[in-house]
Scaffold this motif. Sequence first.
Motif, PDB file in Angstrom:
ATOM      1  N   VAL A  94       0.849  -1.188   0.000  1.00 28.61           N
ATOM      2  CA  VAL A  94       0.000   0.000   0.000  1.00 28.61           C
ATOM      3  C   VAL A  94       0.884   1.236   0.000  1.00 28.61           C
ATOM      4  O   VAL A  94       1.685   1.443   0.917  1.00 28.61           O
ATOM      5  CB  VAL A  94      -0.951  -0.009   1.219  1.00 28.61           C
TER       6      VAL A  94
ATOM      7  N   THR B 160       0.981   5.006   0.422  1.00 28.15           N
ATOM      8  CA  THR B 160       0.104   5.975   1.090  1.00 28.15           C
ATOM      9  C   THR B 160       0.318   7.421   0.617  1.00 28.15           C
ATOM     10  O   THR B 160       1.290   7.721  -0.079  1.00 28.15           O
ATOM     11  CB  THR B 160       0.337   5.932   2.613  1.00 28.15           C
TER      12      THR B 160
ATOM     13  N   PHE C 292      -2.894   4.589  -2.427  1.00 26.90           N
ATOM     14  CA  PHE C 292      -3.884   4.827  -1.371  1.00 26.90           C
ATOM     15  C   PHE C 292      -3.819   6.251  -0.819  1.00 26.90           C
ATOM     16  O   PHE C 292      -2.758   6.865  -0.762  1.00 26.90           O
ATOM     17  CB  PHE C 292      -3.633   3.833  -0.227  1.00 26.90           C
TER      18      PHE C 292
ATOM     19  N   ALA D  61      -8.229  -2.162  -1.628  1.00 27.76           N
ATOM     20  CA  ALA D  61      -7.592  -2.726  -0.430  1.00 27.76           C
ATOM     21  C   ALA D  61      -8.501  -3.790   0.192  1.00 27.76           C
ATOM     22  O   ALA D  61      -8.053  -4.896   0.509  1.00 27.76           O
ATOM     23  CB  ALA D  61      -7.272  -1.618   0.569  1.00 27.76           C
TER      24      ALA D  61
END
Length: 195
Positions: free
Chosen positions: A140, A142, A174, A185
């Motif tokens: 992920v 961010t 994300f 996700a």
Amino acid sequence: MKVHNAEIVISAVSPAQYPESQLPEIALAGRSNVGKSSFINTLIDRRKLARISSKPGKTQTLNFYLIENSLYFVDVPGYGYAKVSKTERAKWGKMIETYLTQREQLKAVVSLVDLRHPPTKDDIQMYQFLKYYGLPVILVATKADKIPRGKWNKHEAVIKRELDFDPSDTFIIFSSVTKEGKEKAWASIEAAVAE
Ligand code: GDP
């Protein structure tokens, strides 16, 4: 998944303290400040899930959150604290290694990095460690809202190259601000849990 019920169940250091349960588990790892609690809170539609403080110097524990009585999120304490002593770091490493290598119901690890920057040494080491043990990773990236959408691909490519990213893993861009990547996700987590 629409989450109505998430609760912290237990903080554990050693296997004897892990919850006695056969439910699938998804671990979450990342250096401190990468946006891990924001990610968890976004996924479970909470503004603030009570979290055990993981400030430097405090006891580092694995925190198990029961999600809708169907799976656990296991919050792995952030790596990359400059202030933590070598002894503390070794203890932290042992605790995490034991959990990641021995927990049978662990289905995948959500590994968080910052989309804005190339991965740190710790990010690379963690990813390589997960791959060495054959763990499926949901990567992920961010804080996507902090860079223009037109640059996402380029940043993704740098991260993948630096990590030597395994094409069978999932990569998710994300943002906890815009909720970009939230559905992907959840879909990846649900697919991992169903394996
Ligand atoms: P943790 O230490 O990994 O749990 O990180 P936090 O979730 O506490 O986030 C660290 C800081 O980054 C906080 O100031 C957050 O508000 C901010 N942050 C986290 N995720 C995002 C994001 O997706 N976008 C933006 N703009 N800020 C974020």
